[in-house]
Motif scaffolding. Sequence first.
Motif, PDB file in Angstrom:
ATOM      1  N   PHE A  89     -34.005  -6.346 -57.253  1.00  0.00           N
ATOM      2  CA  PHE A  89     -32.896  -6.913 -56.631  1.00  0.00           C
ATOM      3  C   PHE A  89     -31.876  -5.671 -56.263  1.00  0.00           C
ATOM      4  O   PHE A  89     -31.962  -4.646 -56.776  1.00  0.00           O
ATOM      5  CB  PHE A  89     -32.171  -7.981 -57.523  1.00  0.00           C
ATOM      6  CG  PHE A  89     -31.427  -7.629 -58.715  1.00  0.00           C
ATOM      7  CD1 PHE A  89     -32.224  -7.051 -59.685  1.00  0.00           C
ATOM      8  CD2 PHE A  89     -30.111  -7.225 -58.524  1.00  0.00           C
ATOM      9  CE1 PHE A  89     -31.415  -6.841 -60.933  1.00  0.00           C
ATOM     10  CE2 PHE A  89     -29.364  -6.777 -59.637  1.00  0.00           C
ATOM     11  CZ  PHE A  89     -30.051  -6.418 -60.825  1.00  0.00           C
ATOM     12  N   ASP A 119     -27.309  -9.593 -53.559  1.00  0.00           N
ATOM     13  CA  ASP A 119     -26.035 -10.403 -53.854  1.00  0.00           C
ATOM     14  C   ASP A 119     -25.585 -10.562 -52.312  1.00  0.00           C
ATOM     15  O   ASP A 119     -24.894  -9.731 -51.681  1.00  0.00           O
ATOM     16  CB  ASP A 119     -24.853  -9.482 -54.459  1.00  0.00           C
ATOM     17  CG  ASP A 119     -25.232  -9.886 -55.992  1.00  0.00           C
ATOM     18  OD1 ASP A 119     -24.957 -10.753 -56.582  1.00  0.00           O
ATOM     19  OD2 ASP A 119     -25.687  -8.812 -56.747  1.00  0.00           O
ATOM     20  N   TYR A 163     -28.186 -14.081 -54.753  1.00  0.00           N
ATOM     21  CA  TYR A 163     -27.295 -14.529 -55.941  1.00  0.00           C
ATOM     22  C   TYR A 163     -25.777 -15.375 -55.389  1.00  0.00           C
ATOM     23  O   TYR A 163     -24.878 -14.627 -55.758  1.00  0.00           O
ATOM     24  CB  TYR A 163     -26.910 -13.359 -56.867  1.00  0.00           C
ATOM     25  CG  TYR A 163     -28.206 -12.600 -57.196  1.00  0.00           C
ATOM     26  CD1 TYR A 163     -29.475 -13.477 -57.414  1.00  0.00           C
ATOM     27  CD2 TYR A 163     -28.499 -11.210 -57.339  1.00  0.00           C
ATOM     28  CE1 TYR A 163     -30.785 -12.816 -57.740  1.00  0.00           C
ATOM     29  CE2 TYR A 163     -29.623 -10.575 -57.821  1.00  0.00           C
ATOM     30  CZ  TYR A 163     -30.771 -11.474 -57.958  1.00  0.00           C
ATOM     31  OH  TYR A 163     -31.823 -11.045 -58.162  1.00  0.00           O
ATOM     32  N   LYS A 216     -24.013 -19.764 -59.470  1.00  0.00           N
ATOM     33  CA  LYS A 216     -23.791 -18.861 -60.659  1.00  0.00           C
ATOM     34  C   LYS A 216     -22.350 -18.965 -60.799  1.00  0.00           C
ATOM     35  O   LYS A 216     -21.581 -19.631 -59.820  1.00  0.00           O
ATOM     36  CB  LYS A 216     -24.097 -17.339 -60.203  1.00  0.00           C
ATOM     37  CG  LYS A 216     -23.144 -16.772 -59.238  1.00  0.00           C
ATOM     38  CD  LYS A 216     -23.773 -15.178 -58.720  1.00  0.00           C
ATOM     39  CE  LYS A 216     -22.703 -14.696 -57.849  1.00  0.00           C
ATOM     40  NZ  LYS A 216     -23.318 -13.320 -57.632  1.00  0.00           N
ATOM     41  N   PHE A 263     -21.615 -14.305 -68.205  1.00  0.00           N
ATOM     42  CA  PHE A 263     -21.390 -13.337 -69.376  1.00  0.00           C
ATOM     43  C   PHE A 263     -20.489 -14.122 -70.427  1.00  0.00           C
ATOM     44  O   PHE A 263     -20.619 -13.220 -71.350  1.00  0.00           O
ATOM     45  CB  PHE A 263     -20.593 -12.374 -68.718  1.00  0.00           C
ATOM     46  CG  PHE A 263     -21.460 -11.212 -67.578  1.00  0.00           C
ATOM     47  CD1 PHE A 263     -22.534 -10.867 -68.192  1.00  0.00           C
ATOM     48  CD2 PHE A 263     -20.898 -11.078 -66.311  1.00  0.00           C
ATOM     49  CE1 PHE A 263     -23.409  -9.863 -67.166  1.00  0.00           C
ATOM     50  CE2 PHE A 263     -21.454 -10.229 -65.548  1.00  0.00           C
ATOM     51  CZ  PHE A 263     -22.599  -9.556 -65.754  1.00  0.00           C
ATOM     52  N   TYR A 296     -26.556  -9.872 -64.966  1.00  0.00           N
ATOM     53  CA  TYR A 296     -27.145  -8.442 -65.382  1.00  0.00           C
ATOM     54  C   TYR A 296     -26.809  -8.234 -66.880  1.00  0.00           C
ATOM     55  O   TYR A 296     -25.703  -8.090 -67.208  1.00  0.00           O
ATOM     56  CB  TYR A 296     -26.006  -7.719 -64.426  1.00  0.00           C
ATOM     57  CG  TYR A 296     -26.365  -6.320 -64.359  1.00  0.00           C
ATOM     58  CD1 TYR A 296     -26.754  -6.219 -62.574  1.00  0.00           C
ATOM     59  CD2 TYR A 296     -26.366  -5.316 -65.095  1.00  0.00           C
ATOM     60  CE1 TYR A 296     -27.202  -5.005 -62.551  1.00  0.00           C
ATOM     61  CE2 TYR A 296     -26.543  -4.134 -64.519  1.00  0.00           C
ATOM     62  CZ  TYR A 296     -27.077  -3.826 -63.368  1.00  0.00           C
ATOM     63  OH  TYR A 296     -27.479  -2.574 -62.940  1.00  0.00           O
ATOM     64  N   MET A 326     -32.426 -10.550 -66.367  1.00  0.00           N
ATOM     65  CA  MET A 326     -31.993  -9.420 -65.565  1.00  0.00           C
ATOM     66  C   MET A 326     -31.692  -8.149 -66.148  1.00  0.00           C
ATOM     67  O   MET A 326     -30.883  -8.119 -67.005  1.00  0.00           O
ATOM     68  CB  MET A 326     -30.799 -10.026 -64.593  1.00  0.00           C
ATOM     69  CG  MET A 326     -30.525  -8.923 -63.464  1.00  0.00           C
ATOM     70  SD  MET A 326     -28.864  -9.535 -62.755  1.00  0.00           S
ATOM     71  CE  MET A 326     -29.349 -11.030 -61.667  1.00  0.00           C
ATOM     72  N   GLU A 519     -15.672  -8.279 -59.356  1.00  0.00           N
ATOM     73  CA  GLU A 519     -16.007  -7.953 -60.561  1.00  0.00           C
ATOM     74  C   GLU A 519     -15.589  -6.990 -61.455  1.00  0.00           C
ATOM     75  O   GLU A 519     -15.292  -5.784 -60.536  1.00  0.00           O
ATOM     76  CB  GLU A 519     -17.447  -8.030 -60.615  1.00  0.00           C
ATOM     77  CG  GLU A 519     -17.933  -7.752 -62.069  1.00  0.00           C
ATOM     78  CD  GLU A 519     -19.433  -8.010 -62.432  1.00  0.00           C
ATOM     79  OE1 GLU A 519     -20.198  -8.018 -61.426  1.00  0.00           O
ATOM     80  OE2 GLU A 519     -20.013  -7.858 -63.650  1.00  0.00           O
TER      81      GLU A 519
END
Length: 767
Positions: A89, A119, A163, A216, A263, A296, A326, A519
């Motif tokens: 990816f 993404d 994603y 997600k 996460f 991730y 991932m 992020e």
Amino acid sequence: MKIFKKIMMPAAVVVVSAVFAPEIFAQRITAEEVESKSKDEFIDGLLGRMTVDEKIGQLNLPSYGNVKPDAKKSDIAGRITRGEVGGIFNIFGVDDIRALQEVAVEESRLGIPIIIGADICQGYKTTFPVPLALSCSWKPENIEEVARISAREVSTDGVCWTYSPMVDISRDARWGRVKEGAGEDPYLGSLMAAAWVRGYQSDDLSADTTIMACVKHFALYGASESGRDYNPVDMSRVTAMNYYMQPYKAAVDAGVGSVMTSFNEFESVPATGNSWLLRDILREEWGFEGFVVSDYTAIKEMVSHGVGNQDEVSLQAFKAGVDMDMIADFYDGSLKRLLDEGKISEKELDAACRRMLVAKYDLGLFHNPYRYCNPERGEKELRSAANLAASRRIAAESYVLLKNDGDLLPLDGVKKVAVVGPLADSRANMCGSWAKDAVTGEYNGLVENLRKALGAGVEVVYARGCNLVDDEKYEYNFTSREINKRGDGKELLAEALKVVNGADVIIAAMGEAEAMSGEGASRAILEMPDCQKTLMDALDATGIPVAMVLFTGRPLALERQAAQADAVLNVWMGGSEAGAAIADVLTGKVNPSAKLTMSFPRVTGQCPIYYNHKNTGRPMAPEAWYTRYVSNYIDVPNEPLYPFGYGLSYTEYEYGQVNLSSDEMTADGTIEASVVVTNAGQRDGEEIVQLYLRDMVRSVTPPVMELKDYKRIALKAGESRTVTFNIDVNDLKFFNSVLDYVAEPGEFTVMIGGNSLDVESAKFVLK
Ligand code: BGC
């Protein structure tokens, strides 16, 4: 269906690297097999001849490293050849992607194609506003169009899996990722979630122009403590189900092909190993049949969360239902051992592997592994005139007019316009976080677009006015994209004050640079940086009317600056066509109609702040701004600066009384709630009429209001229209303390208005 030529060749003729001798390919997939068998037969047959290592390989989404200068000779190519890789990816460039796919199909033992993810969250080469901005149009059809165009564009360049959508409900603007979602409301968030999925996947996933969506981050990531990224989430299941889970479910109901974990932890268990979330809710309750990918390195991060070593966390994630790992390479390192030790069964491994193969089958990759590598189509589709026009229109529809005293906007009869501010001429700042492969140099700038839109008779001058933030070290934290070279603050200000001299209006372009949100970009201070405050003070002192054009990825706390400005237009990060779209709105070519999907706090300390809050046992009296021993602050009012649902237009709307068709409803009946809305201004416009309900008494405490429906209506100047909503028992349901979805009899308040704070109401009883 079109068949990829190379897999029709007899195995011996296929050109291979020296890794395997030709007989090794005796079991490889043939075109005849793909064509002649049903999906189940084909996948059963394939699984039946896969080794355990190959099955584990399908669950691996590793880091691809550097694929330059020759993708076929890269480390990842070696891993693909050995069957250790299910997908890769965020690798861009159709030639490299095609080269790696060739390695998978021609050089691995079975020839299983890899899935290529990225993404693609707000467009590809044509970029669109950040998703939070898009949600403010309250137009799922815009989001569907964005997703459709994104899919059409990126599917020419090798990518078949995105994603997106990110549907995490977020109530706390300190969290940098609020810009990736649809804000604070579950109902609106659900509409948007489904629209993204429809747009990407359409009704035929195997078409060359559609790609698989990945919803997600499952789950509850938006509620990280204190808005700090990756922080724990702690809330009751009742709260989770009533407010946060609905958009994920909407994506599942819309047929999303994959789900990404998050996460954060939930109930002291990392989401990536949380079987209540991944198994009980996602698979069993909602019936999700696609595959689950970790975020991730999220499996590896479970070690840092403190719940085990590599084997233990791999086991936990696998048992909870994570199919694909991932980046971490933990499955690659541990699953075989876990199998040998009898901790997982081959049946479980087969089930996970099957889900990956089914996804590839549904994407049409077994029929033609290169169907998404189509540079010829790319030439027509990428940044086509139609796509850019759509981006411009959709961007303008996402801009929220927050203030417009004295009808300063649209600009009219002006001779000199001064565009001032650190974001006035910075294109890369319009693209948002996930436009990794965007050509930001070609973005539409604000200054030249304003010049163009206003015409030769109007002078448009520009000065930067200040740096983005005062502190050079702080600026260093968000320099991932081009930002202006730092200047001397005093000189920048002096220059700006000179430039604005004689202007009829100042356009103050302020706010956040692109990398200040997204992020890993949480902020503890949502107020304007000091240097921008100083600039605003100075502009205000000139006495020239100021229209602030606010670039931001999140709600900011700008009470003072908003008071100083005569007009505030929030343009978020508007994508590649933002410059033209902003000019469209500033000059009145487009009448703004967007409404906030996230509350703007007055000060950071109000966060988390959201409209569908609880009443508490000691609510504020509506007219009071402070009372001791009730739920409020001594220093600021409870209300946000701008509430959910708020946004102005160049015209004005008036709302009449709410009329109900009855003051009683039975569980199998409906009630009509209607209101007359009038365009009382001078321009035609569109208004978003919002319906909220409040359950006055129920077994778990209700919020003070919840959005249940809305209608976007076009009204000509002076026109009135009756807007009617149908309410039935489904609008009254909620998750009770044992997580049953029920409606309880009793009194309800219906509220209708143009934003969540300004409503007309009426009551009915559910019998
Ligand atoms: C982010 C995801 C993203 C993934 C792959 C993670 O850090 O949380 O949203 O899809 O990286 O780029």
